[in-house]
Design a protein around this motif. Structure first.
Motif, PDB file in Angstrom:
ATOM      1  N   TYR A  46       0.816  -1.216   0.000  1.00 58.56           N
ATOM      2  CA  TYR A  46       0.000   0.000   0.000  1.00 58.56           C
ATOM      3  C   TYR A  46       0.856   1.277   0.000  1.00 58.56           C
ATOM      4  N   SER A  47       2.181   1.144  -0.167  1.00 52.78           N
ATOM      5  CA  SER A  47       3.052   2.325  -0.083  1.00 52.78           C
ATOM      6  C   SER A  47       2.761   3.332  -1.220  1.00 52.78           C
ATOM      7  N   GLN A  48       2.541   2.841  -2.460  1.00 47.91           N
ATOM      8  CA  GLN A  48       2.268   3.755  -3.582  1.00 47.91           C
ATOM      9  C   GLN A  48       0.945   4.478  -3.389  1.00 47.91           C
ATOM     10  N   ARG A  49      -0.088   3.725  -2.973  1.00 46.39           N
ATOM     11  CA  ARG A  49      -1.399   4.360  -2.789  1.00 46.39           C
ATOM     12  C   ARG A  49      -1.371   5.332  -1.615  1.00 46.39           C
ATOM     13  N   HIS A  50      -0.522   5.070  -0.602  1.00 49.82           N
ATOM     14  CA  HIS A  50      -0.376   6.030   0.506  1.00 49.82           C
ATOM     15  C   HIS A  50       0.311   7.297   0.020  1.00 49.82           C
TER      16      HIS A  50
END
Length: 1045
Positions: free
Chosen positions: A210-214
């Motif tokens: 979920y790092s990119q969406r965060h």
């Protein structure tokens, strides 16, 4: 430089030699929460010995800070105290060895009572104690106050929607602690994935997936209030489907500066379903069989395998496509769970013939009971997926279907009936079976009715005999009621075949038979439809009269037996006409004086007993026993308690009777058996008693067991009487001791009655034929020659006992002697010198005894001389014995002798050592003392008698005057005086004379001139001794030199 290196080397060696053991434990105090898992490390260094060290953990509780409570040890399983034993055994508390000198204490589930000071102790392996061997730290257990809550819910979302989930985290810990929060997503059996987290240092971090969406702002974690945090996900994707939950951890900083998570907890999960815009389901249809029999049930399964989302709904429709390709709806289950039967199946469905169920989400079944031929075809399952739009309306996403074909076989296909019989011709009273074979082989649930029809011989009409109805009942026809009592109808469990069994055949059952079968089907409305009926072929049954097959055994035999035994007589029917035959048996005996046999007993075919004239006249009625074997072909007559008068020739006469079809008995045949010659004699005399001769020598007061063994007897039912006799020395006749009668009555003989022998006898029989006579506490008077006499008694047929035989056993010579005398007293002489007014001990040691029950009488005596004149030696004529004290075997003391009265003390130092002490010794007490020991033992009657007597060695006692000199002592003691003053001088005189003679002889040989003159060189007078036995001076030895003439 060399000096510096030498000093450094010395310091290193000293450091290694004087290194101190050091034990280190994790620094405290440590704060941990209840029910959490704690580890405490402990290390030991600078030790000697093996690398594997042992660790022992103890605790000092706050309530008893000075008392050590042992917890666990790596070397001693019994080390824990009782309050920790169970936790250690269950593995809740254990020690983990990291290395040989490093270990971790584990407590997997902390309790409030685990608060205290912990001590780690390492048992020494050093050569000497030097350093520290234990270390302590403090542990404080605090309540677990962390609370993590989130509402458990299920959310149905559509792609690109937003998702918000809240989680409340609170704590009430008094110590300073931090809290971290993390959100996770979990799919089915896959491991949980971190979405986003807030660390204890308030650092926000997103998971790798979920790092990119965060970073793009689609994932947020916001703190709404003091305890509430909110997870927000924008632009939902299908990958976001799953369970979301939050997890919180409470952290505390330990004294070493590191942070430790005391406890972790997670919230309830929220199920999130993300719906796509197209259906992805697949449908699979299964059935119970591709081909079934008409009337069997059809079962189908319809399973949605993949792509179904739980937030959506399904509607299912079952359809049948017949052979004409016509499609019809069977039943429909709409998305709300409501069933709608098809137009053609409404009536059948109302009776429960059509059933549809949802077993689980995405799995449906269809079952059609009592299938019809019209139900054959291709069955399809159509599944439609529905989703709810944002406005609340349901929208169809898509439809999938699959199907399975089923063929149905008609019940009446190949339906046929055949009648068979294996016995077309039977005899009166025999049985016959008729089989009605139905083809094909139908299952048991297929209803078939079978009717047997009968046409009697000489008639042209058939009538119903019996019907096996379709529901399993039996209906009998009205015309032939007599068949019902002798006919059985049976239907096979594995098929519809029906067997008709007719027993006791007669002319009435002769004729023609056939069976009629009808095939039925039960409709869904409980009505019946007859599908087909078939009639079998004809069977003709003939009933004939029986032909006799009676045969009686003609074998002859001879029987010789002993009186009072049973006479077995057998009459064997080797063959018979019918299993139902009855027999009348007549038993006869033929005596040599008779011309014809005489009737003993008759049993009719109805089992009625009639005694014959011989049984009446000879009194046999009470001794006869008649038996018939279960098989019916063997008859036995037993004459009990045979007598000599029963000798004769026996045989039987057999009549065979049968029951005709009119239920009347008739005699079919008769035969006579072979003869049995019976001889009855008296029993042989087989009585034998063991004739072994024995010689026994027994000590008085011991027990002896005399054996009387019957090795054989005439009959195992005989009774025995046993009498014991003894021949005493000096008595001409034998004397009876005891008798055991045949009625097992115990009688004492005259010898046992007039003496004490009665109380010392015991007679027993441990096994049949073995009789043991035990005489207890033997006396010398019990010596003698013993023997037993055995009489054998038999019971004659009139129940009267008579003596058949008698026998004597071998002789047993018994010698009873008194115990051997083994008394031994110490005979070693002893000398005692005692000062006046002193005391001296006179010990009397006993070295061995004859019996453990012995008692002793002890006397002390003194041997004193009447006079001591000159140098004359003492002899027995000049001695007298005087008794000082006597202690009897019964501990009775004699009066003390004068002048020792009041000056003696008696002691028994042990069972084998007696002592007499004389106090205040005087000059008159000197002399030779000794002790006399008498050994007394009890005889079996308890009377004590003297067995032996021994006297100890002398004890010479000398009384020394306290004021006398050596001279007075020497002169007062005769032995010492002669040894010192008398015996040396003759020896010295002889020695000097010998020396002078040798010298004189040598001188004569060397100086002849002097010898020729006749003048001796030296002459010697005899030595002169002056002595006095009573003087105080030693004797004088004078040697006077001679003169030369």
């Amino acid at each position: 430089m060399r000096c510096l290196l030498l000093e450094l080397t010395s310091l290193l060696l000293l450091g290694s030699i004087f290194a101190q053991r050091q034990v280190a434990v994790q620094e405290g105090p440590l704060y941990r929460t209840e029910n959490s898992h704690i580890t405490i490390w402990c290390n030991v260094s600078d030790y000697q010995g093996p690398s594997e060290q042992n660790f022992q953990w103890s605790i000092y509780l706050p309530s008893l800070p000075e008392r050590e409570v042992q917890i666990v040890s790596t070397m001693d399983p019994s080390f824990p105290y009782a309050i920790y034993t169970q936790r250690v055994r269950s593995g809740e508390i254990y020690v983990e060895k990291i290395q040989g000198d490093s270990a971790l204490l584990h407590i997997t589930e902390l309790q409030d009572r685990d608060t205290g000071v912990y001590e780690c102790h390492t048992p020494t392996t050093d050569e000497r104690y030097f350093g520290s061997y234990s270390a302590k730290m403090k542990l404080i257990v605090i309540p677990d106050s962390l609370r993590v809550t989130s509402e458990a819910q299920t959310l149905n979302k559509v792609q690109h929607d937003s998702l918000e989930i809240k989680c409340a985290v609170s704590k009430a810990t008094m110590q300073h602690s931090h809290v971290s929060i993390a959100w996770y997503q979990k799919k089915a059996d896959e491991p949980a994935v971190e979405v986003i987290s807030l660390s204890r240092d308030f650092v926000l971090h997103a998971g790798s997936e979920y790092s990119q969406r965060h970073a793009s702002g689609d994932i947020r974690l916001d703190k709404v209030g003091e305890t509430l945090s909110k997870l927000t996900i924008y632009n939902l994707q299908s990958s976001d489907e799953g369970e979301f939950y939050c997890e919180a951890a409470e952290w505390i900083q330990d004294p070493d500066g590191t942070w430790y998570a005391m406890t972790r907890k997670r919230s309830e999960g929220t199920m999130v379903y993300v719906e796509g815009t197209e259906t992805n389901i697949s449908v699979e249809v299964t059935n119970n069989a591709p081909s079934v029999l008409e009337g069997e049930s059809l079962r189908f399964g319809c399973n949605v395998r993949t792509g179904f989302r739980p937030q959506n709904r399904l509607s299912v429709t079952w359809q049948l496509v017949d052979k004409q390709n016509r499609r019809s709806d069977i039943v429909q289950l709409d998305r709300d769970g409501t069933l709608h039967p098809g137009p053609s199946y409404i009536e059948r469905s109302s009776y429960g013939e059509i059933q549809m169920e949802q077993i689980r989400p995405g799995s449906f079944t269809l079952e059609i009971f009592s299938s019809l031929k019209a139900d054959e075809g291709h069955y399809e399952c159509r599944v439609t997926e529905w989703t709810r739009r944002l406005d609340g309306e349901w929208q169809m996403i898509g439809e999938r279907h699959n199907g399975s074909a089923v063929s149905i076989n008609a019940l009446d296909a190949g339906f046929a009936v055949t009648a068979i019989s294996r016995t077309p011709g039977v005899t009166y009273n025999e049985s016959f079976d008729l089989q009605c074979i139905i083809k094909p082989h139908y299952p048991s649930w297929v209803p078939v009715s079978v009717t047997w029809r009968f046409q009697p011989a000489g008639s042209t009409e058939f009538h119903d005999l019996v019907t096996f109805t379709r529901d399993g009942g039996v209906q009998w026809g009205d015309k032939y009621s007599g068949f019902r009592t002798r006919t059985a109808i049976e239907k096979a469990e594995s098929s519809n075949n029906v067997r008709l069994s007719i027993s006791r055949a007669s002319d009435t059952e002769a004729g023609k038979y056939q069976c009629v079968a009808e095939l039925w089907r039960k409709n869904y409305n409980s009505s019946w439809t007859r599908l087909a009926d078939r009639t079998s072929n004809l069977l003709e049954i003939r009933v004939l009269r029986p032909v006799t097959k009676l045969q009686v055994s003609k074998s002859k035999r001879s029987v010789t037996l002993v009186e009072n035994r049973a006479i077995p007589l057998n009459c064997s029917v080797k063959s018979q006409t019918s299993p139902d035959s009855h027999f009348a048996v007549l038993w006869y005996v033929h005596k040599p004086a008779d011309t014809d046999g005489r009737l003993i007993l008759k049993t009719t075919h109805n089992s009625v007993f009639e005694y014959g004239t011989y049984a009446e006249g000879e009194g046999l009625k009470g001794r006869l026993q008649f038996e018939r074997s279960l098989s019916g072909g063997l008859f036995s007559l037993t004459v009990q308690r045979a007598q000599v008068s029963d000798t004769g020739s026996y045989y039987c006469h057999v009549e065979e009777w049968l029951l005709n079809p009119n239920h009347a008995w008739y005699k079919l045949a008769e035969e006579v058996s072979g003869r049995t010659e019976v001889t009855v004699k008296l029993p042989d005399n087989l009585l034998e008693v063991n004739q072994t001769t024995k010689n026994l020598t027994i000590l008085e007061n011991e027990w002896v067991t005399l054996e009387c063994l019957v090795t054989s007897r005439s009959s195992h039912t005989s009774h025995l009487s046993v009498e014991w006799y003894v021949w005493k020395p000096g008595r001409p006749e034998k004397e009876e001791i005891v008798k055991l009668s045949r009625q097992a009555t115990f009688l004492y003989g005259e010898l046992a009655t007039v003496s004490d022998l009665k109380s010392r006898l015991r007679l027993e029989s441990p096994s049949p034929g073995l009789y043991l006579l035990t005489i207890q506490n033997l006396t010398v008077q019990d010596s003698g020659i013993y023997s037993c006499r055995v009489e054998e008694w038999l019971l004659d047929p009139t129940n009267t006992w008579y003596r058949r035989a008698e026998s004597l056993s071998g002789l047993t010579t018994l010698v009873v002697k008194q115990p051997d005398a083994s008394l031994q007293v110490d005979t070693t002489p002893a000398n005692l010198t005692v000062p006046e007014q002193g005391q001296f001990h006179l010990d009397c040691p006993i070295l061995s005894v004859s019996s453990q029950e012995s008692r002793f009488a002890v006397s002390w005596v003194i041997l004193k001389a009447r006079g001591r004149g000159g140098r004359a030696s003492r002899n027995k004529d000049g001695e007298e014995k005087e008794v000082l004290l006597r202690v009897g075997w019964d501990a009775i003391f004699s009066p003390e002798a004068s002048p020792w009265e009041g000056r003696m003390r008696f002691q028994r130092l042990s069972a084998m050592l007696y002592r007499l002490t004389v106090l205040r010794a005087g000059a008159t007490d000197g002399g030779n003392y000794s002790c006399r020991v008498e050994e007394w033992v009890p005889d079996p009657r308890g009377v004590w008698y003297k067995l032996d007597e021994e006297e100890s060695g002398p004890i010479s006692v000398y009384i020394q005057d306290t004021g006398s000199s050596l001279q007075s002592v020497t002169c007062s003691n005769d032995a010492l005086f002669y040894f010192v003053f008398f015996y040396p001088f003759p020896i010295f005189g002889i020695l000097i004379i010998t020396i002078l003679l040798v010298r004189f002889k040598s001188r004569n040989s060397s100086k002849n001139s002097e010898g020729k003159n006749g003048v001796p060189l030296l002459w010697i007078k005899e030595p002169h001794l002056n002595y006095s036995p009573t003087c105080l001076e030693p004797p004088v030895l004078s040697i006077h030199p001679g003169t030369i003439d």
